[in-house]
Write an enzyme that holds these catalytic residues in place. Structure first.
Site, PDB file in Angstrom:
ATOM      1  N   HIS A 115       0.779  -1.304  -0.023  1.00 41.16           N
ATOM      2  CA  HIS A 115       0.171   0.080   0.142  1.00 41.16           C
ATOM      3  C   HIS A 115       0.810   1.358   0.183  1.00 41.16           C
ATOM      4  O   HIS A 115       0.253   2.266  -0.182  1.00 41.16           O
ATOM      5  CB  HIS A 115      -1.115  -0.003   1.294  1.00 41.16           C
ATOM      6  CG  HIS A 115      -1.900  -1.020   1.302  1.00 41.16           C
ATOM      7  ND1 HIS A 115      -2.688  -1.225   0.085  1.00 41.16           N
ATOM      8  CD2 HIS A 115      -2.274  -1.837   2.281  1.00 41.16           C
ATOM      9  CE1 HIS A 115      -3.662  -2.047   0.510  1.00 41.16           C
ATOM     10  NE2 HIS A 115      -3.494  -2.422   1.619  1.00 41.16           N
ATOM     11  N   ASP A 154      -2.901 -10.886  -1.266  1.00 38.96           N
ATOM     12  CA  ASP A 154      -3.381 -10.199  -0.087  1.00 38.96           C
ATOM     13  C   ASP A 154      -4.872  -9.765  -0.386  1.00 38.96           C
ATOM     14  O   ASP A 154      -5.071  -9.499  -1.629  1.00 38.96           O
ATOM     15  CB  ASP A 154      -2.520  -9.082   0.145  1.00 38.96           C
ATOM     16  CG  ASP A 154      -2.771  -8.410   1.425  1.00 38.96           C
ATOM     17  OD1 ASP A 154      -2.059  -8.427   2.441  1.00 38.96           O
ATOM     18  OD2 ASP A 154      -3.857  -7.544   1.485  1.00 38.96           O
ATOM     19  N   HIS A 203      -6.259  -7.299   0.167  1.00 34.64           N
ATOM     20  CA  HIS A 203      -6.571  -5.800  -0.204  1.00 34.64           C
ATOM     21  C   HIS A 203      -5.744  -5.506  -1.463  1.00 34.64           C
ATOM     22  O   HIS A 203      -4.804  -6.286  -1.669  1.00 34.64           O
ATOM     23  CB  HIS A 203      -5.980  -4.799   0.982  1.00 34.64           C
ATOM     24  CG  HIS A 203      -6.446  -5.172   2.255  1.00 34.64           C
ATOM     25  ND1 HIS A 203      -6.322  -5.990   3.209  1.00 34.64           N
ATOM     26  CD2 HIS A 203      -7.922  -4.530   2.743  1.00 34.64           C
ATOM     27  CE1 HIS A 203      -6.659  -5.807   4.173  1.00 34.64           C
ATOM     28  NE2 HIS A 203      -8.130  -5.013   3.917  1.00 34.64           N
ATOM     29  N   ASP A 207      -4.135 -12.395   4.643  1.00 30.74           N
ATOM     30  CA  ASP A 207      -5.356 -11.839   5.293  1.00 30.74           C
ATOM     31  C   ASP A 207      -6.870 -12.196   4.501  1.00 30.74           C
ATOM     32  O   ASP A 207      -7.974 -11.894   5.098  1.00 30.74           O
ATOM     33  CB  ASP A 207      -5.265 -10.371   5.344  1.00 30.74           C
ATOM     34  CG  ASP A 207      -5.049  -9.617   4.257  1.00 30.74           C
ATOM     35  OD1 ASP A 207      -4.629 -10.368   3.379  1.00 30.74           O
ATOM     36  OD2 ASP A 207      -4.531  -8.338   4.488  1.00 30.74           O
TER      37      ASP A 207
END
Length: 624
Positions: free
Chosen positions: A146, A186, A188, A279
């Site tokens: 990110h 991931d 996200h 996650d």
């Protein structure tokens, strides 16, 4: 691990493993709990040690990244900030700086941990690229995907994977790494990695993630499947955006088989770097998905067929200590070519998974570019699409829903008083897609997934009803800032509302209900069935418990037309009371939304443009 070569010689497979407890120094300044904490990597390391994994690997020492490595993808101001943020000169400002960033904390150990995380991924990637190692896993934190070029974000300080990829391509060209596949699993979206290689055809970036039409973190449109790169990098950016949570092994493996693997085969990477967030694992408190350790092991195993097995995994997210430890252990078994962890793939993907796969492939085929390589990638996607087992364009594979067959035989009139009055807008709910008005910046901000039955309405007509139209709420996911239309469920002869009636099936009505209420999970039973249809005529309204958090969960009966029930969906009477009291805001609609209503009324030949403007103005300004 020892394996046999083609000539019968015994070869030792060399797998790298990197862990350094100095990365645990990055922690919340006040010691409060945070999901991204030192226990994440400690739990992984303890699990691997207990299983004797490090003893069978080449254990590497962590190394700090050099500034020149970081500057290949980050700005000088950002590198300088992270470099110095843990020094005494920032003691009085550190917390204030962190508070201005998106989901970031900083302390006295953050600088060292950030440099070690980025440098360690470089270290393992370089060893694998050189051939010293066959593959490797870097157990690092803070995570990286990110971290924007100029700003820390989402628990991430430097983009570890992007730094390592840039290092191989630009600082060690003699290693012969000319094409890199970055796989981000991931939960996200890897927003930063996407930006850093947006125009670079040397990097094929693939991210599969929860997206939910831009409402899941990082909550923007960057992770949508239409984001495919630009210029020389057009076609080298692939996003698979889940419409809902709860996706598991079957969903991920369907995407692997139908999108990632065909494209990877054609791309022919020299090395694969995985942004290995866990996650999406079952039990993760932030992810909400259901991937098992077995699922991760199969995903990794399928990628081992490419780049001669040169694979680097770099830890990203994952916040359930048990899930993350077991998942990393399963991946290490694959790298060491051990017997895989137990599991099965007997479950079927969600219907929405096939919808996303198909939408992605169709989007790819629509891309116009003269570059031969891009055309080849698109052709591969089309071949994969042709192999999908779909039912009228909407795969059901194993997700049999008998209620759909039953409700497809029942017709209702869906009466719209808002933006759905414009036929072009309503068809987005049936056919899927996104509507733009005049300019893209003015249109819908969230695409529609569409109905399972995409047949158009059998009949369209207009009627007026004695109900009050009003506008409320500050903003919506679909239209952005501004109020949206509501119909007071109470009949009142002092008011007149124009409604467009679409004759659709009760099955389609259920799908419209789902989309109107931003309720994206697949359902095994209808929200509004024939029993509800029979009772709503007496009750006049049915509030749907499954959609109680939606704005339009109240189905209201408005009578019959040609013997067919007329239904609309709006807020409840209790919500009207909250609008009156001010607990819920009343607000005029934004221009784009207003224009949609006007188009519907004018094209439906109900009002002139001026009359339509006056009708909407009165509804948005008159006291409720």
């Amino acid at each position: 691990m020892e394996v046999k070569s083609g000539e019968g010689r015994t070869i030792k497979r060399r797998v790298g493993l990197l862990y350094d407890e100095r990365m645990c120094k990055h922690n919340t300044p006040d010691g409060d709990y945070h999901p991204e904490n030192p226990n994440r990597i400690k739990a992984i390391w303890n699990k691997l040690q207990a299983a004797g994994i490090p003893q069978r690997c080449v254990v590497l020492n962590a190394k700090e990244a050099k500034d020149k490595n970081l500057l290949s993808v980050h700005t000088e101001n950002h590198v300088n900030l992270i470099k110095n943020i843990s020094s005494k000169q920032f003691d009085s400002r550190r917390d204030r700086i962190a508070s201005k960033l998106n989901s970031i904390y900083l302390n006295e150990g953050s600088s060292e941990a950030a440099y070690l995380a980025a440098g360690s991924v470089i270290e393992v990637a370089e060893r694998v690229a050189e051939g010293e190692l066959n593959s490797a896993f870097a157990i690092v934190r803070p995570p990286g995907h990110h971290a924007e070029p100029d700003e820390a974000m989402g628990f991430c300080l430097y983009n570890n994977v992007a730094v390592a990829a840039s290092f191989l391509l630009n600082e060690r060209p003699e290693l012969g790494i000319n094409k890199i596949l970055i796989v981000d699993w991931d939960v996200h979206h890897g927003n930063s990695t996407q930006k850093m290689f947006w125009k670079d055809p040397r990097v094929l970036f693939f991210s599969v993630h929860r997206h939910e039409f831009g409402t899941f973190y990082p909550a923007n449109d960057d992770g949508f499947y239409t984001m495919i790169g630009e210029g020389p990098g057009l076609g080298y950016n692939i996003n698979v955006p889940w419409e809902n949570g709860r996706c598991g092994d079957a969903d991920y493996l369907a995407v692997w088989d139908h999108i990632l693997l065909p494209v990877a085969k054609d791309f022919g990477p020299d090395i694969i770097i995985i942004s290995a967030g866990f996650d999406a694992a079952a039990g993760d408190p932030l992810g909400g998905c259901r991937v098992t350790p077995y699922g991760y092991s199969v995903m990794l195993k399928k990628l081992m067929d490419f780049a001669q097995g040169k694979i680097v995994l770099a830890l990203e997210g994952g916040y359930n200590l048990g899930s993350i430890s077991n998942s990393v252990f399963a991946c290490m078994n694959v790298l060491l070519e051990d017997k895989p962890v137990a599991g099965s793939s007997e479950a079927y993907p969600f219907e929405s998974t096939w919808r996303v796969i198909q939408a992605h492939m169709i989007s790819s085929s629509d891309s116009e570019d003269e570059d031969t390589k891009v055309e080849t990638l698109e052709a591969v996607l089309q071949v994969a699409l042709s192999k999908l087992k779909v039912d009228d364009g909407h795969a059901e594979l194993g997700t049999a829903t008998p209620w759909r067959s039953e409700l497809s035989k029942v017709d209702v009139f869906y009466a719209s008083f808002g933006s759905n009055m414009w036929k072009s807008r309503f068809l987005c709910y049936i056919e899927g897609g996104q509507l733009y008005i005049d300019f893209q910046v003015e249109g819908m901000q969230k695409p529609c997934s569409g109905s399972k039955d995409r047949n158009p309405p059998k009949e369209i007509l207009w009627k007026t009803f004695p109900h009050r139209l009003f506008f409320g709420r500050d903003s919506s996911h679909t239209w952005g800032p501004g109020g949206v239309a509501f119909l007071n469920p109470e009949c009142d002869c002092r008011h007149k509302a124009y409604l467009c009636l679409y004759r659709i099936t009760l099955e389609q009505f259920n799908d419209v209900l789902l989309q109107e209420n931003v309720y994206s999970d697949d359902v095994s039973s209808p929200l509004f069935d024939t029993n509800d249809l029979n009772s709503v005529a007496n009750k006049k309204a049915v509030s749907l418990e499954a959609l109680k958090n939606g704005w339009y969960h109240n189905v209201v009966y408005l009578g019959k037309e040609h013997g067919i029930p007329i239904l609309t969906m709006t807020c409840s009477l209790s919500a009207v009371g909250k609008f009156k009291s001010g607990e819920f805001p009343l607000r005029a609609p934004a221009p784009a939304y207003t224009n949609t209503l006007i188009k519907g009324l004018v094209e439906g030949k109900q009002l002139s443009e001026e009359e339509a403007k006056a009708y909407i103005h009165e509804a948005s300004t008159k006291r409720l």
